[in-house]
Design an enzyme around this catalytic site. Structure first.
Site, PDB file in Angstrom:
ATOM      1  CG  ASN A 213      -0.167  -0.083   2.507  1.00  0.00           C
ATOM      2  OD1 ASN A 213       0.580   0.815   2.842  1.00  0.00           O
ATOM      3  ND2 ASN A 213      -0.323  -1.183   3.248  1.00  0.00           N
ATOM      4  CG  ASP A 282      -7.039  -5.352   6.607  1.00  0.00           C
ATOM      5  OD1 ASP A 282      -6.549  -5.320   7.747  1.00  0.00           O
ATOM      6  OD2 ASP A 282      -7.655  -4.394   6.100  1.00  0.00           O
ATOM      7  CE  LYS A 292       8.560 -12.485 -14.105  1.00  0.00           C
ATOM      8  NZ  LYS A 292       9.320 -11.952 -15.226  1.00  0.00           N
ATOM      9  CB  ILE A 310      -0.380  -6.533  14.767  1.00  0.00           C
ATOM     10  CG1 ILE A 310       0.146  -7.356  13.591  1.00  0.00           C
ATOM     11  CG2 ILE A 310       0.692  -6.319  15.827  1.00  0.00           C
ATOM     12  CD1 ILE A 310       1.198  -6.631  12.751  1.00  0.00           C
ATOM     13  CG  PHE A 326      -2.899   5.660  13.362  1.00  0.00           C
ATOM     14  CD1 PHE A 326      -2.113   5.481  14.486  1.00  0.00           C
ATOM     15  CD2 PHE A 326      -2.886   6.890  12.729  1.00  0.00           C
ATOM     16  CE1 PHE A 326      -1.334   6.513  14.975  1.00  0.00           C
ATOM     17  CE2 PHE A 326      -2.116   7.938  13.205  1.00  0.00           C
ATOM     18  CZ  PHE A 326      -1.336   7.741  14.329  1.00  0.00           C
ATOM     19  CE  LYS A 344      -8.689  -3.216  13.873  1.00  0.00           C
ATOM     20  NZ  LYS A 344      -7.498  -3.498  13.054  1.00  0.00           N
TER      21      LYS A 344
HETATM   22  O1  PMT Z   1       2.970   6.095   6.535  1.00  0.00           O
HETATM   23  P1  PMT Z   1       2.427   7.434   6.049  1.00  0.00           P
HETATM   24  O2  PMT Z   1       2.600   7.615   4.564  1.00  0.00           O
HETATM   25  O3  PMT Z   1       2.962   8.577   6.852  1.00  0.00           O
HETATM   26  O4  PMT Z   1       0.837   7.429   6.270  1.00  0.00           O
HETATM   27  C1  PMT Z   1       0.323   7.353   7.564  1.00  0.00           C
HETATM   28  C2  PMT Z   1      -0.880   6.413   7.646  1.00  0.00           C
HETATM   29  C3  PMT Z   1      -2.034   6.977   6.848  1.00  0.00           C
HETATM   30  C4  PMT Z   1      -0.502   5.016   7.125  1.00  0.00           C
HETATM   31  C5  PMT Z   1      -1.235   6.294   9.186  1.00  0.00           C
HETATM   32  O5  PMT Z   1      -1.572   7.568   9.667  1.00  0.00           O
HETATM   33  C6  PMT Z   1      -2.380   5.322   9.400  1.00  0.00           C
HETATM   34  O6  PMT Z   1      -3.546   5.641   9.295  1.00  0.00           O
HETATM   35  N1  PMT Z   1      -2.019   4.053   9.747  1.00  0.00           N
HETATM   36  C7  PMT Z   1      -2.960   2.935   9.877  1.00  0.00           C
HETATM   37  C8  PMT Z   1      -3.317   2.415   8.518  1.00  0.00           C
HETATM   38  C9  PMT Z   1      -4.254   1.242   8.593  1.00  0.00           C
HETATM   39  O7  PMT Z   1      -3.864   0.150   8.284  1.00  0.00           O
HETATM   40  O8  PMT Z   1      -5.434   1.519   9.063  1.00  0.00           O
HETATM   41  P2  PMT Z   1      -6.612   0.440   9.249  1.00  0.00           P
HETATM   42  O9  PMT Z   1      -7.811   1.279   9.519  1.00  0.00           O
HETATM   43  O10 PMT Z   1      -6.646  -0.482   8.085  1.00  0.00           O
HETATM   44  O11 PMT Z   1      -6.162  -0.392  10.506  1.00  0.00           O
HETATM   45  C10 PMT Z   1      -6.603  -0.085  11.823  1.00  0.00           C
HETATM   46  C11 PMT Z   1      -5.512  -0.336  12.835  1.00  0.00           C
HETATM   47  O12 PMT Z   1      -5.247  -1.735  12.937  1.00  0.00           O
HETATM   48  C12 PMT Z   1      -4.183   0.320  12.533  1.00  0.00           C
HETATM   49  O13 PMT Z   1      -3.650   0.775  13.742  1.00  0.00           O
HETATM   50  C13 PMT Z   1      -3.323  -0.818  11.976  1.00  0.00           C
HETATM   51  O14 PMT Z   1      -1.940  -0.633  12.282  1.00  0.00           O
HETATM   52  C14 PMT Z   1      -3.878  -2.001  12.736  1.00  0.00           C
HETATM   53  N2  PMT Z   1      -3.794  -3.272  12.007  1.00  0.00           N
HETATM   54  C15 PMT Z   1      -4.491  -3.454  10.843  1.00  0.00           C
HETATM   55  C16 PMT Z   1      -4.449  -4.672  10.216  1.00  0.00           C
HETATM   56  C17 PMT Z   1      -3.672  -5.723  10.768  1.00  0.00           C
HETATM   57  N3  PMT Z   1      -3.598  -6.907  10.186  1.00  0.00           N
HETATM   58  N4  PMT Z   1      -2.981  -5.517  11.903  1.00  0.00           N
HETATM   59  C18 PMT Z   1      -3.027  -4.324  12.531  1.00  0.00           C
HETATM   60  O15 PMT Z   1      -2.382  -4.129  13.563  1.00  0.00           O
END
Ligand code: PMT
Length: 402
Positions: A213, A282, A292, A310, A326, A344
């Site tokens: 991403n 995800d 390949k 996580i 986030f 979560k």
């Molecule tokens: O890296 P930059 O270019 O500076 O951009 C910053 C950002 C936009 C990436 C950052 O501010 C941000 O939003 N990070 C979280 C991105 C994300 O994956 O969001 P989500 O809404 O899909 O996930 C929710 C939360 O679960 C996040 O804290 C993520 O780290 C966590 N997660 C998600 C999936 C997974 N399998 N494990 C996780 O821990």
């Protein structure tokens, strides 16, 4: 004792106004740069009568700005760019005239416009004839600025360039450098162990391809740096990013979501605060081809399987750290973010809008809405560095309430 270490990688905007003490500002720039700060100098017209812009350019290694309407600046708005860039605005020397114009809310030259437009703390070091300093109008103006939160350094008393003796000498550069450093000495999370994830993950399809991403890691790295500045012991688990490691932390590089999950599980036991900034995939490809994948039919189906969550795993531990997630959303920001807080079971969610130019993924700026069980707070758009510091201050406050 103030540590000048706090100045490393800080953006200091130095305003120089037209007084004889302007010659001391050259030494000030030298000392700030030596302590690791990045310095950009803005000069008023009068200041250029006392010292040449080239002196400051040579000492700071950055161009000196002198005019409000700057065609070189992106979008022609140099004052806004500089106002956002600065972590602190220092005006030294500050003349009686500059102080009067600042106190009156003027914005008709570059320096006063920056002082209007910045959200950064401001420190001014007056320098003028002792009678001008004592003048009631000057004293009123200084008091008004202090009421607005502008900090004052000096002036000192002593013999003056005009031959008189009294208050009006600019504070010496070494002392000003210490006062600037003191502004960054927060110690909010002194000795606290903090684990932070940052950047994207790469989910392999075959030896040469992956799913990923747009995350650059900038937000997570800024948070890691802000945590170090707050006195924390920081471990940063980083996906593949092209960023330099901030000083004074431990960085562990990973590629995939699975690797990130394994490292976090190993590291989290001793952690008091976990911040999940990484954009973890995800899903990952169900099968990773050993060789390949060759071109074949017009359509190909890639089967995916869920990655471990996580953040949710950390929050579900028997005695979890204070956990901040986030939420990156393109729509229904508040609704989806609040849902993630509940689903979560985390202590705080930092919601940001993504998919728009200028903030979110891969931008230098961002804006956040923070949600916790019984409250919320909006952090307006600003540089990720400044935003990270505000986020860290809010987290420290929430932890202290527990
Ligand atoms: O890296 P930059 O270019 O500076 O951009 C910053 C950002 C936009 C990436 C950052 O501010 C941000 O939003 N990070 C979280 C991105 C994300 O994956 O969001 P989500 O809404 O899909 O996930 C929710 C939360 O679960 C996040 O804290 C993520 O780290 C966590 N997660 C998600 C999936 C997974 N399998 N494990 C996780 O821990």
């Amino acid at each position: 004792m103030i540590s000048l270490r706090q100045l490393q990688n800080r953006n200091i905007l130095l305003g120089v106004t037209g007084g004889i003490a302007a010659y001391k500002s050259a030494e000030l720039v030298r000392q700030l740069c030596q302590a690791g700060a990045t310095v950009r100098v803005v000069m008023t017209e009068a200041a250029q009568q006392f010292i040449a812009p080239l002196t400051f350019q040579a000492l700071s290694g950055n161009p000196v700005s002198t005019t409000l309407l700057d065609p070189q600046a992106e979008a022609g708005m140099g004052h806004i760019e500089l106002a956002r860039w600065a972590d602190l605005v220092l005006v030294a020397p500050a003349t009686a005239d500059f102080i009067a114009r600042h106190a009156a809310g003027r914005a008709d030259d570059l320096l006063s416009a920056i002082c209007r437009a910045t959200a950064a703390p401001q420190l001014i070091a007056p320098a003028m004839n002792q009678q001008m300093w004592r003048n009631p109008a000057t004293q009123e103006n200084v008091a008004r600025l202090q009421q607005q939160g502008v900090m004052l350094s000096g002036p000192e008393s002593g013999s003056q360039a005009c031959g008189e003796v009294g208050p009006g000498r600019m504070v010496e550069p070494a002392q000003l450098v210490e006062q600037v450093a003191a502004q960054f000495q927060s110690g909010l999370l002194q000795g606290v162990r903090v684990l932070i994830t940052a950047g994207p993950t790469r989910e392999p399809i075959d030896p040469v391809r992956f799913l990923s991403n747009r995350s650059s890691g900038k937000m997570g790295f800024a948070i890691a740096q802000a945590a170090v500045e707050a006195g924390a012991e920081v471990t940063l688990v980083a996906g593949p990013v092209a960023l330099e490691t901030p000083d004074h932390l431990r960085r562990i590089d990973v590629e995939s979501g699975q690797e990130m999950a394994e490292v976090v599980v190993q590291e989290v036991a001793e952690t008091a605060l976990f911040i999940a900034t990484a954009a973890v995939a995800d899903y990952r490809p169900l099968e990773v081809a050993a060789e390949k994948i060759k071109k074949g039919s017009d359509e190909r189906v890639l089967r995916l399987i869920r990655n471990r969550d996580i953040l949710a795993e950390v929050a579900a531990r028997p005695s979890p750290p204070y956990t901040v997630g986030f939420a990156a959303e393109t729509e229904k920001l508040r609704e989806y973010a609040q849902q993630k807080l509940v689903d979560k079971k985390v202590d705080m969610i930092a919601a940001n809008r993504v998919g728009e130019a200028g903030t979110g993924f891969d931008a230098d700026d961002n804006a956040l809405i923070l949600f916790w069980a019984d409250g919320e707070r909006s952090l307006q758009r600003k540089s990720k560095r400044q935003l990270a510091r505000e986020l860290m201050a809010e987290i420290a406050q929430q932890i202290s309430k527990r």
